[in-house]
Design an enzyme around this catalytic site. Structure first.
Site, PDB file in Angstrom:
ATOM      1  CD  GLU A   1      47.656  -6.129  21.635  1.00 19.53           C
ATOM      2  OE1 GLU A   1      47.576  -6.928  20.693  1.00 19.53           O
ATOM      3  OE2 GLU A   1      47.892  -6.464  22.796  1.00 19.53           O
TER       4      GLU A   1
ATOM      5  CD  GLU B   1      39.671   5.948  14.760  1.00 13.22           C
ATOM      6  OE1 GLU B   1      40.486   5.372  15.502  1.00 13.22           O
ATOM      7  OE2 GLU B   1      38.640   6.497  15.185  1.00 13.22           O
TER       8      GLU B   1
ATOM      9  CB  THR C   1      51.353  -3.503  28.648  1.00 14.57           C
ATOM     10  OG1 THR C   1      50.477  -2.546  28.052  1.00 14.57           O
ATOM     11  CG2 THR C   1      50.592  -4.279  29.719  1.00 14.57           C
TER      12      THR C   1
HETATM   13  C1  LIG Z   1      47.353   1.498  28.532  1.00 13.08           C
HETATM   14  C2  LIG Z   1      48.078   1.317  27.237  1.00 13.08           C
HETATM   15  C3  LIG Z   1      48.887   0.189  27.053  1.00 13.08           C
HETATM   16  C4  LIG Z   1      49.618   0.038  25.871  1.00 13.08           C
HETATM   17  N1  LIG Z   1      50.497  -1.019  25.746  1.00 13.08           N
HETATM   18  C5  LIG Z   1      51.345  -1.046  24.679  1.00 13.08           C
HETATM   19  C6  LIG Z   1      52.398  -2.026  24.608  1.00 13.08           C
HETATM   20  O1  LIG Z   1      52.540  -2.897  25.472  1.00 13.08           O
HETATM   21  N2  LIG Z   1      53.255  -1.978  23.552  1.00 13.08           N
HETATM   22  C7  LIG Z   1      53.148  -1.040  22.575  1.00 13.08           C
HETATM   23  O2  LIG Z   1      53.967  -1.040  21.668  1.00 13.08           O
HETATM   24  N3  LIG Z   1      52.155  -0.104  22.605  1.00 13.08           N
HETATM   25  C8  LIG Z   1      51.266  -0.087  23.631  1.00 13.08           C
HETATM   26  N4  LIG Z   1      50.272   0.864  23.687  1.00 13.08           N
HETATM   27  C9  LIG Z   1      50.172   1.854  22.629  1.00 13.08           C
HETATM   28  C10 LIG Z   1      48.942   1.701  21.743  1.00 13.08           C
HETATM   29  O3  LIG Z   1      49.058   0.553  20.934  1.00 13.08           O
HETATM   30  C11 LIG Z   1      48.827   3.006  20.930  1.00 13.08           C
HETATM   31  O4  LIG Z   1      48.402   4.012  21.835  1.00 13.08           O
HETATM   32  C12 LIG Z   1      47.865   2.883  19.762  1.00 13.08           C
HETATM   33  O5  LIG Z   1      48.366   2.028  18.769  1.00 13.08           O
HETATM   34  C13 LIG Z   1      47.589   4.256  19.103  1.00 13.08           C
HETATM   35  O6  LIG Z   1      48.773   4.944  18.864  1.00 13.08           O
HETATM   36  P1  LIG Z   1      48.919   6.468  19.364  1.00 13.08           P
HETATM   37  O7  LIG Z   1      48.512   6.507  20.766  1.00 13.08           O
HETATM   38  O8  LIG Z   1      50.279   6.934  19.012  1.00 13.08           O
HETATM   39  O9  LIG Z   1      47.842   7.259  18.523  1.00 13.08           O
HETATM   40  P2  LIG Z   1      48.056   7.932  17.025  1.00 13.08           P
HETATM   41  O10 LIG Z   1      48.708   6.921  16.184  1.00 13.08           O
HETATM   42  O11 LIG Z   1      48.777   9.215  17.282  1.00 13.08           O
HETATM   43  O12 LIG Z   1      46.597   8.168  16.598  1.00 13.08           O
HETATM   44  C14 LIG Z   1      45.832   9.307  17.028  1.00 13.08           C
HETATM   45  C15 LIG Z   1      44.446   9.229  16.363  1.00 13.08           C
HETATM   46  O13 LIG Z   1      44.589   9.327  14.937  1.00 13.08           O
HETATM   47  C16 LIG Z   1      43.961   8.223  14.311  1.00 13.08           C
HETATM   48  N5  LIG Z   1      44.682   7.889  13.103  1.00 13.08           N
HETATM   49  C17 LIG Z   1      46.022   7.722  12.946  1.00 13.08           C
HETATM   50  N6  LIG Z   1      46.311   7.435  11.685  1.00 13.08           N
HETATM   51  C18 LIG Z   1      45.138   7.426  11.002  1.00 13.08           C
HETATM   52  C19 LIG Z   1      44.785   7.198   9.626  1.00 13.08           C
HETATM   53  N7  LIG Z   1      45.696   6.895   8.703  1.00 13.08           N
HETATM   54  N8  LIG Z   1      43.470   7.263   9.294  1.00 13.08           N
HETATM   55  C20 LIG Z   1      42.524   7.547  10.228  1.00 13.08           C
HETATM   56  N9  LIG Z   1      42.808   7.784  11.532  1.00 13.08           N
HETATM   57  C21 LIG Z   1      44.100   7.716  11.901  1.00 13.08           C
HETATM   58  C22 LIG Z   1      44.021   7.105  15.362  1.00 13.08           C
HETATM   59  O14 LIG Z   1      43.069   6.098  15.095  1.00 13.08           O
HETATM   60  C23 LIG Z   1      43.734   7.899  16.619  1.00 13.08           C
HETATM   61  O15 LIG Z   1      42.361   8.099  16.759  1.00 13.08           O
HETATM   62  C24 LIG Z   1      49.492   1.009  24.843  1.00 13.08           C
HETATM   63  C25 LIG Z   1      48.650   2.108  25.016  1.00 13.08           C
HETATM   64  C26 LIG Z   1      47.973   2.275  26.191  1.00 13.08           C
HETATM   65  C27 LIG Z   1      47.138   3.523  26.374  1.00 13.08           C
END
Ligand SMILES: Cc1cc2nc3c(=O)[nH]c(=O)nc-3n(C[C@H](O)[C@H](O)[C@H](O)COP(=O)(O)OP(=O)(O)OC[C@H]3O[C@@H](n4cnc5c(N)ncnc54)[C@H](O)[C@@H]3O)c2cc1C
Length: 386
Positions: free
Chosen positions: A367, A371, A159
């Protein structure tokens, strides 16, 4: 003593942000959203109002307030629009706070006054294309070569990372291996425009369409060794504490969206008629709105509790996770119910509730997903995972 009344300063801030949101954001944000355009004039005004400097000490150009003041501002903004609210949230909680909390005097002097005035935005690059929840799985590397870090890797969904006023991104990178064999993760400030640092075109998103989000790539990107933020190897601990604070801010934003759904529905059910009566006279809809109000209220109490513990210097990790979990649920549930109450108009982009519906889902993801919040709460309860 239990007292959730706001003092005069907090109340005045809340009122001025509410006025700004209703008079200046509401009339124009729909167009920015539809054009997927960053609302520079609104961000400039938010800077002039001091919103980006709310929790930053006056000596660094801020307002000398606290994190709860930021939360109140976020709630009032999100009651009208989440794109401007997340721009402020990320600008302060992810952009400025790492510099304030962990920066040395030189870094604070260089960045904080510009961040506090909203003249410059900072971004926070933790998530990588390979994963966000498992934040310790960082693959981006930074190798010290003489007096420079050489950075290689990429970050996803960052972001505020590609606006015309973005000054830097703070990234986490693997800088070595700890004696116990685990990755040594450190935090490094990469100024915008550094050779080897490229910002991909903005994502096409489901919601938050007037906010700025990009994937970032680092290819033999060199920054001075002094761009290390805080102690080498403390990156993991640093971002955990930044994310704990950030959860309270996101909870406030989610409460704002949940309350904004109530605001819109109260107005609509007093105007819309069906079967010869205002739809607000049907108890089925009254009950829906009563549930929405109850969700917004209880979620607000959860973030007030987390914020007050934070300000008292107590451990608030469990309360921050609870606040983020229940408020993002409230936002999703209220957005769904508000859209239903608006009927076909709720499915139109022109109505705020259509926008609320699209903006609510990310609150259960960004953030820390819901889960992840449950994992944190379970851990605080002493439950072990294998
Ligand atoms: C519009 C937007 C703005 C963002 N801004 C920022 C930013 O400024 N800086 C930044 O660093 N990030 C940012 N993010 C990233 C955001 O924080 C991540 O998308 C979020 O933390 C989830 O990570 P992931 O997308 O890799 O999902 P994953 O980690 O791949 O997770 C996929 C699914 O698996 C589940 N999961 C994973 N591990 C487990 C577990 N151990 N037990 C149960 N369930 C689990 C998750 O809950 C989710 O449902 C942004 C995302 C979006 C979409």
């Amino acid at each position: 003593m239990v007292d959730h009344r706001l003092d005069d300063d907090y109340e005045a801030l809340r009122q001025s942000v509410r006025d700004f949101a209703r008079k200046e954001v509401a009339p124009v944000i729909g167009d920015y959203y539809e054009r997927e355009e960053f609302p520079y004039p609104l961000v400039r005004t938010m800077g002039e109002m001091g919103l980006f400097g709310l929790p930053i000490p006056e000596e660094h150009g801020g307002m000398g307030g606290d994190y709860f003041a930021l939360c109140l501002a976020l709630e009032e903004l999100a009651r009208v629009d989440s794109s401007v609210a997340i721009t402020l949230e990320a600008g302060v909680s992810l952009g400025a706070m790492p510099i304030l909390r962990f920066g040395n005097e030189q870094q604070k002097k260089q960045w904080l006054p510009k961040l506090a005035s909203g003249e410059v935005l900072g971004a926070f690059g933790l998530t990588e294309p390979g994963g966000g929840s498992d934040a310790g799985s960082t693959r981006t590397t930074a190798v010290l070569d003489g007096d420079e870090w050489v950075i290689n890797g990429s970050k996803a969904f960052i972001t505020n990372s590609g606006t015309d006023i973005t000054g830097f991104v703070t990234i986490t990178a693997v800088t070595g291996t700890k004696p116990d064999g685990r990755k040594e993760i450190s935090t490094i400030i990469v100024p915008s425009g550094t050779p080897g640092f490229t910002v991909a075109p903005k994502y096409s998103k489901v919601g938050w369409n007037a906010s700025d989000t990009h994937e970032l790539a680092f290819t033999d990107c060199r920054v001075p060794a002094e761009n290390l933020l805080g102690e080498r190897g403390r990156g993991y601990a640093q971002f955990l504490s930044i994310l704990t604070e950030g959860r309270v801010a996101i909870a406030a934003l989610a409460v704002g969206l949940a309350q904004g759904c109530v605001d819109e529905c109260l107005r609509y059910v007093g105007e819309r008629e069906a079967f010869g009566r205002k739809i607000g006279t049907y108890q089925a809809l009254q009950f829906k709105i009563a549930d929405m109000e109850a969700r917004a209220h209880t979620a607000r109490l959860a973030y007030y509790d987390a914020a007050s513990r934070m300000l008292r210097g107590e451990d608030y990790r469990k309360q921050a996770a609870i606040a983020k979990l229940v408020s993002s649920n409230a936002a999703m549930d209220n957005a769904r119910d508000a859209t239903q109450i608006f009927g076909g108009y709720g499915f139109m982009n022109e109505t705020p509730v259509g926008r609320f519906y699209r903006d609510a889902k990310i609150l259960e993801i960004g953030e820390g997903t819901s889960e992840v919040q449950r994992m944190l709460i379970a851990r605080e309860l002493g439950l072990e995972t294998d």
